[in-house]
Scaffold this motif. Structure first.
Motif, PDB file in Angstrom:
ATOM      1  N   GLU A   1      28.024  13.549  18.819  1.00  0.00           N
ATOM      2  CA  GLU A   1      28.017  12.267  19.530  1.00  0.00           C
ATOM      3  C   GLU A   1      28.139  12.462  21.048  1.00  0.00           C
ATOM      4  OE1 GLU A   1      29.807   9.426  15.970  1.00  0.00           O
ATOM      5  OE2 GLU A   1      31.173  10.652  17.170  1.00  0.00           O
ATOM      6  N   ARG A   2      28.889  13.489  21.450  1.00  0.00           N
ATOM      7  CA  ARG A   2      28.974  13.758  22.895  1.00  0.00           C
ATOM      8  C   ARG A   2      27.606  14.160  23.442  1.00  0.00           C
ATOM      9  NH1 ARG A   2      34.467  17.235  24.041  1.00  0.00           N
ATOM     10  NH2 ARG A   2      35.621  16.481  22.255  1.00  0.00           N
ATOM     11  N   MET A   3      26.891  14.957  22.643  1.00  0.00           N
ATOM     12  CA  MET A   3      25.560  15.395  23.067  1.00  0.00           C
ATOM     13  C   MET A   3      24.633  14.175  23.182  1.00  0.00           C
ATOM     14  SD  MET A   3      22.320  16.001  21.810  1.00  0.00           S
ATOM     15  CE  MET A   3      22.503  16.052  20.025  1.00  0.00           C
ATOM     16  N   VAL A   4      24.666  13.301  22.157  1.00  0.00           N
ATOM     17  CA  VAL A   4      23.796  12.112  22.190  1.00  0.00           C
ATOM     18  C   VAL A   4      24.169  11.235  23.389  1.00  0.00           C
ATOM     19  CG1 VAL A   4      23.116   9.999  20.966  1.00  0.00           C
ATOM     20  CG2 VAL A   4      23.451  12.122  19.686  1.00  0.00           C
ATOM     21  N   ARG A   5      25.469  11.093  23.611  1.00  0.00           N
ATOM     22  CA  ARG A   5      25.928  10.259  24.731  1.00  0.00           C
ATOM     23  C   ARG A   5      25.350  10.754  26.053  1.00  0.00           C
ATOM     24  NH1 ARG A   5      30.101  10.915  28.424  1.00  0.00           N
ATOM     25  NH2 ARG A   5      30.815   8.958  29.346  1.00  0.00           N
ATOM     26  N   GLU A   6      25.478  12.042  26.310  1.00  0.00           N
ATOM     27  CA  GLU A   6      24.960  12.558  27.584  1.00  0.00           C
ATOM     28  C   GLU A   6      23.440  12.471  27.642  1.00  0.00           C
ATOM     29  OE1 GLU A   6      26.565  16.051  29.375  1.00  0.00           O
ATOM     30  OE2 GLU A   6      28.474  15.839  28.331  1.00  0.00           O
ATOM     31  N   PHE A   7      22.807  12.677  26.491  1.00  0.00           N
ATOM     32  CA  PHE A   7      21.339  12.625  26.476  1.00  0.00           C
ATOM     33  C   PHE A   7      20.847  11.227  26.866  1.00  0.00           C
ATOM     34  CE2 PHE A   7      17.248  11.855  24.472  1.00  0.00           C
ATOM     35  CZ  PHE A   7      16.529  12.948  24.922  1.00  0.00           C
ATOM     36  N   ILE A   8      21.410  10.205  26.229  1.00  0.00           N
ATOM     37  CA  ILE A   8      20.894   8.858  26.533  1.00  0.00           C
ATOM     38  C   ILE A   8      21.256   8.439  27.965  1.00  0.00           C
ATOM     39  CG2 ILE A   8      20.776   8.049  24.122  1.00  0.00           C
ATOM     40  CD1 ILE A   8      23.305   6.331  25.016  1.00  0.00           C
ATOM     41  N   LEU A   9      22.432   8.857  28.429  1.00  0.00           N
ATOM     42  CA  LEU A   9      22.794   8.483  29.800  1.00  0.00           C
ATOM     43  C   LEU A   9      21.870   9.187  30.801  1.00  0.00           C
ATOM     44  CD1 LEU A   9      26.711   8.438  29.543  1.00  0.00           C
ATOM     45  CD2 LEU A   9      25.162   6.474  29.653  1.00  0.00           C
ATOM     46  N   GLN A  10      21.558  10.454  30.544  1.00  0.00           N
ATOM     47  CA  GLN A  10      20.672  11.173  31.477  1.00  0.00           C
ATOM     48  C   GLN A  10      19.233  10.651  31.429  1.00  0.00           C
ATOM     49  OE1 GLN A  10      21.182  15.524  31.417  1.00  0.00           O
ATOM     50  NE2 GLN A  10      23.357  15.226  31.010  1.00  0.00           N
ATOM     51  N   MET A  11      18.842  10.063  30.307  1.00  0.00           N
ATOM     52  CA  MET A  11      17.503   9.449  30.247  1.00  0.00           C
ATOM     53  C   MET A  11      17.365   8.380  31.345  1.00  0.00           C
ATOM     54  SD  MET A  11      15.360  10.339  27.650  1.00  0.00           S
ATOM     55  CE  MET A  11      14.581   8.945  26.833  1.00  0.00           C
ATOM     56  N   LYS A  12      18.479   7.726  31.672  1.00  0.00           N
ATOM     57  CA  LYS A  12      18.419   6.673  32.692  1.00  0.00           C
ATOM     58  C   LYS A  12      18.091   7.237  34.076  1.00  0.00           C
ATOM     59  CE  LYS A  12      22.007   3.731  30.674  1.00  0.00           C
ATOM     60  NZ  LYS A  12      22.051   2.446  31.400  1.00  0.00           N
ATOM     61  N   LEU A  13      18.312   8.556  34.233  1.00  0.00           N
ATOM     62  CA  LEU A  13      17.999   9.174  35.527  1.00  0.00           C
ATOM     63  C   LEU A  13      16.510   9.502  35.646  1.00  0.00           C
ATOM     64  CD1 LEU A  13      21.036  11.611  35.816  1.00  0.00           C
ATOM     65  CD2 LEU A  13      20.711   9.435  37.007  1.00  0.00           C
ATOM     66  N   GLY A  14      15.789   9.419  34.523  1.00  0.00           N
ATOM     67  CA  GLY A  14      14.347   9.655  34.577  1.00  0.00           C
ATOM     68  C   GLY A  14      13.947  11.070  34.195  1.00  0.00           C
ATOM     69  N   THR A  15      14.885  12.016  34.263  1.00  0.00           N
ATOM     70  CA  THR A  15      14.584  13.397  33.872  1.00  0.00           C
ATOM     71  C   THR A  15      15.770  13.970  33.122  1.00  0.00           C
ATOM     72  OG1 THR A  15      13.433  13.648  35.968  1.00  0.00           O
ATOM     73  CG2 THR A  15      13.821  15.662  34.734  1.00  0.00           C
ATOM     74  N   VAL A  16      15.483  14.582  31.983  1.00  0.00           N
ATOM     75  CA  VAL A  16      16.532  15.268  31.226  1.00  0.00           C
ATOM     76  C   VAL A  16      16.140  16.739  31.177  1.00  0.00           C
ATOM     77  CG1 VAL A  16      17.643  15.491  28.975  1.00  0.00           C
ATOM     78  CG2 VAL A  16      16.964  13.226  29.801  1.00  0.00           C
ATOM     79  N   LYS A  17      17.014  17.596  31.686  1.00  0.00           N
ATOM     80  CA  LYS A  17      16.726  19.044  31.694  1.00  0.00           C
ATOM     81  C   LYS A  17      17.147  19.644  30.349  1.00  0.00           C
ATOM     82  CE  LYS A  17      16.055  20.066  36.347  1.00  0.00           C
ATOM     83  NZ  LYS A  17      15.572  18.801  36.822  1.00  0.00           N
ATOM     84  N   THR A  18      16.179  20.250  29.670  1.00  0.00           N
ATOM     85  CA  THR A  18      16.488  20.744  28.318  1.00  0.00           C
ATOM     86  C   THR A  18      17.482  21.913  28.355  1.00  0.00           C
ATOM     87  OG1 THR A  18      14.420  21.977  28.477  1.00  0.00           O
ATOM     88  CG2 THR A  18      14.372  19.966  27.198  1.00  0.00           C
ATOM     89  N   ALA A  19      17.409  22.746  29.395  1.00  0.00           N
ATOM     90  CA  ALA A  19      18.304  23.920  29.460  1.00  0.00           C
ATOM     91  C   ALA A  19      19.773  23.482  29.508  1.00  0.00           C
ATOM     92  CB  ALA A  19      17.970  24.768  30.682  1.00  0.00           C
ATOM     93  N   TYR A  20      20.044  22.341  30.138  1.00  0.00           N
ATOM     94  CA  TYR A  20      21.422  21.836  30.234  1.00  0.00           C
ATOM     95  C   TYR A  20      22.009  21.643  28.828  1.00  0.00           C
ATOM     96  CZ  TYR A  20      25.229  18.503  30.990  1.00  0.00           C
ATOM     97  OH  TYR A  20      26.435  17.875  30.979  1.00  0.00           O
ATOM     98  N   PHE A  21      21.224  21.061  27.927  1.00  0.00           N
ATOM     99  CA  PHE A  21      21.725  20.780  26.566  1.00  0.00           C
ATOM    100  C   PHE A  21      21.803  22.042  25.726  1.00  0.00           C
ATOM    101  CE2 PHE A  21      20.738  16.712  28.222  1.00  0.00           C
ATOM    102  CZ  PHE A  21      21.749  15.914  27.701  1.00  0.00           C
TER     103      PHE A  21
END
Ligand code: SAM
Ligand code: SF4
Length: 446
Positions: free
Chosen positions: A366-386
């Motif tokens: 759930e922490r991973m999903v939380r950060e993923f959806i929040l970072q989507m709002k920035l327009g770019t999600v870096k896969t290496a971060y996850f």
């Protein structure tokens, strides 16, 4: 006219876009899944000192739930026209809440990276009350390492004496709610200010030389036309704010606007397509004027100087200590929210109890999903971060919804990143539930 591709049209049906209610997502899992009562896990977290070498940045949020007058559209927790005594006793209560946190081993000695004073309208506090608030907070959490302090104002409350106190205290960023530069639209929305008040407040804020001046605007207000929206935008651009935050009007159930719409008192309101199209054109115009888009909601003049640290850090999993009425926090993977009734809040802190009433302990997934959806709002999600933080390849984990949204041209996926298109960004809050765990997808947000 609907110019959607067949894939888009199908998705529009699968992801219904209700004409009212809340769409903006600020937390995951949705608030409605948070459990009431004491949270033994939170109590344990608060008693555990942070592990050395695993330092997570800490941010502070302070909610001030008061305004001069309630706006017709606003869903924030806020009480209109409070007395001086109400404000005084509220500052006392918030400082008591900070004192209680100061005793917790998890927080003792930690230095916040940012502080955010939101509302309501925190600038409704008097200069003296502001000084008391800052002094009391800093005696528990010194601001020696602080990088950003945001304070929300409205045009009528951005007065010289208050701004001088804010500058002196180390506020770096003023965010002012303007909504629109059109007197008729402002009056129809129940705003207490007019266009002239914005101009005066703007000059007063600039005189104090804060690092960043952000203005909030809304697209789709009652009385707004295509012409009035762009005339208003032109006047905002002429002032040259450092950043502009754009909201698309939502019609939450707890607002007078909701009742007016359902009573048939509002003749016409822009629909979601119209709001998106206005914002899309606005972003094009602003890019032509030297601004760049930093998220679904904000443009900035200089991305190296005009930062939204409070957002970036939260979207990357920092700890957030939310204080004041109805605030929510996120500490060591536990989300929790304070009570929303003023008297109960004050009674609880006076009795030496942390004033929260519901919360949720997040699993690693759930922490991973939380950060993923929040970072989507920035327009770019870096896969290496996850991959590094959670050991998850998000492109594979979310392959199905990513493919559907990519077919609709709302995003693209490369080896390094997931990147939203302009059309994806303009509807991002609607897309996010597709990434939730199945048990959270059908829940109402609140
Ligand atoms: C806490 S207020 C900002 C400060 C101050 N209270 C003011 O309004 O000037 C945060 C922002 O939320 C936005 N907002 C409030 N209600 C909204 C709604 N129903 N739809 C979209 N945006 C909304 C407004 O742009 C507002 O400026
Ligand atoms: S928009 Fe701002 S001023 Fe208006 S009621 Fe909401 S918090 Fe108060």
């Amino acid at each position: 006219m609907n110019t959607d591709s067949p894939v888009e049209s199908q998705l529009e049906c699968e992801l219904p876009e209700p004409s009212d209610g809340n769409l903006f997502v600020s937390a995951y899992p949705p608030f409605s899944s948070w459990k009431s009562g004491r949270l033994s896990r939170l109590e344990k977290v608060l008693l555990t000192p942070p592990q050395h070498g695993h330092d997570v940045p800490l941010g502070l949020y302070v909610h001030t739930p008061f305004c001069l007058q309630r706006c017709q559209f606003c869903y924030y927790r806020s009480i209109a026209n409070p007395t001086t005594e109400t404000l005084e006793s509220y500052v006392d209560a918030v400082l008591e809440e900070f004192r209680l946190y100061g005793e917790s081993p998890a927080l003792t000695g930690r230095r916040p990276s940012f502080a955010y004073f939101g509302g309501g309208t925190p600038a409704l506090l008097s200069p003296h009350q502001m000084k008391r608030l800052f002094g009391g907070i800093q005696s528990v959490f010194p601001w020696t390492d602080i990088q950003e302090v945001t304070f929300e104002c409205s045009p009528k409350t951005a007065t010289r004496d208050r701004l001088e106190v804010l500058r002196e205290a180390g506020v770096t960023r003023i965010s002012m709610g303007v909504q629109q530069m059109n007197d008729s639209v402002l009056q129809q929305s129940g705003r207490v200010h007019l266009v002239d008040d914005v101009a005066r407040a703007y000059d007063e804020i600039r005189r104090n030389d804060f690092d960043v001046l952000n203005l909030d605007l809304i697209a789709g207000l009652v009385g707004e036309t295509e012409q009035s929206f762009f005339d208003s935008l032109r006047d905002v651009v002429l002032m040259a704010p450092d950043s502009i935050t754009f909201y698309q009007l939502e019609i939450p159930a707890n607002t007078p606007l909701f009742r007016a719409v359902h009573d048939g008192q509002i003749e016409s309101l822009a629909n979601w397509d119209e709001k998106r199209s206005r914002l899309s054109r606005a972003y094009d115009l602003l890019e032509g004027d030297g601004y760049s888009l930093r998220s679904a909601y904000a443009v900035v003049k200089d991305s190296s100087r005009h930062r939204f640290l409070y957002q970036d850090m939260q979207y990357h999993g920092c700890d957030l200590l939310g204080t004041g009425l109805a605030s929510f926090s996120y500490l060591a993977g536990v989300h929790y929210q304070n009570v929303a009734v003023l008297r109960t809040y004050q009674e609880m802190v006076t009795a030496g109890r942390l004033p929260y009433h519901r919360g949720y302990v997040l699993s690693d997934e759930e922490r991973m999903v939380r950060e993923f959806i929040l970072q989507m709002k920035l327009g770019t999600v870096k896969t290496a971060y996850f991959q590094t933080k959670f050991g998850v390849n998000v492109a594979e984990r979310f392959a199905q919804p990513l493919q559907r949204f990519s077919d609709a041209e709302w995003l693209s996926v490369s080896d390094d990143a997931i990147t939203l298109t302009r059309q994806g960004l303009l509807r991002v809050d609607r897309l996010l539930s597709a990434f939730y765990l199945p048990e959270h997808r059908e829940l109402t947000y609140w």
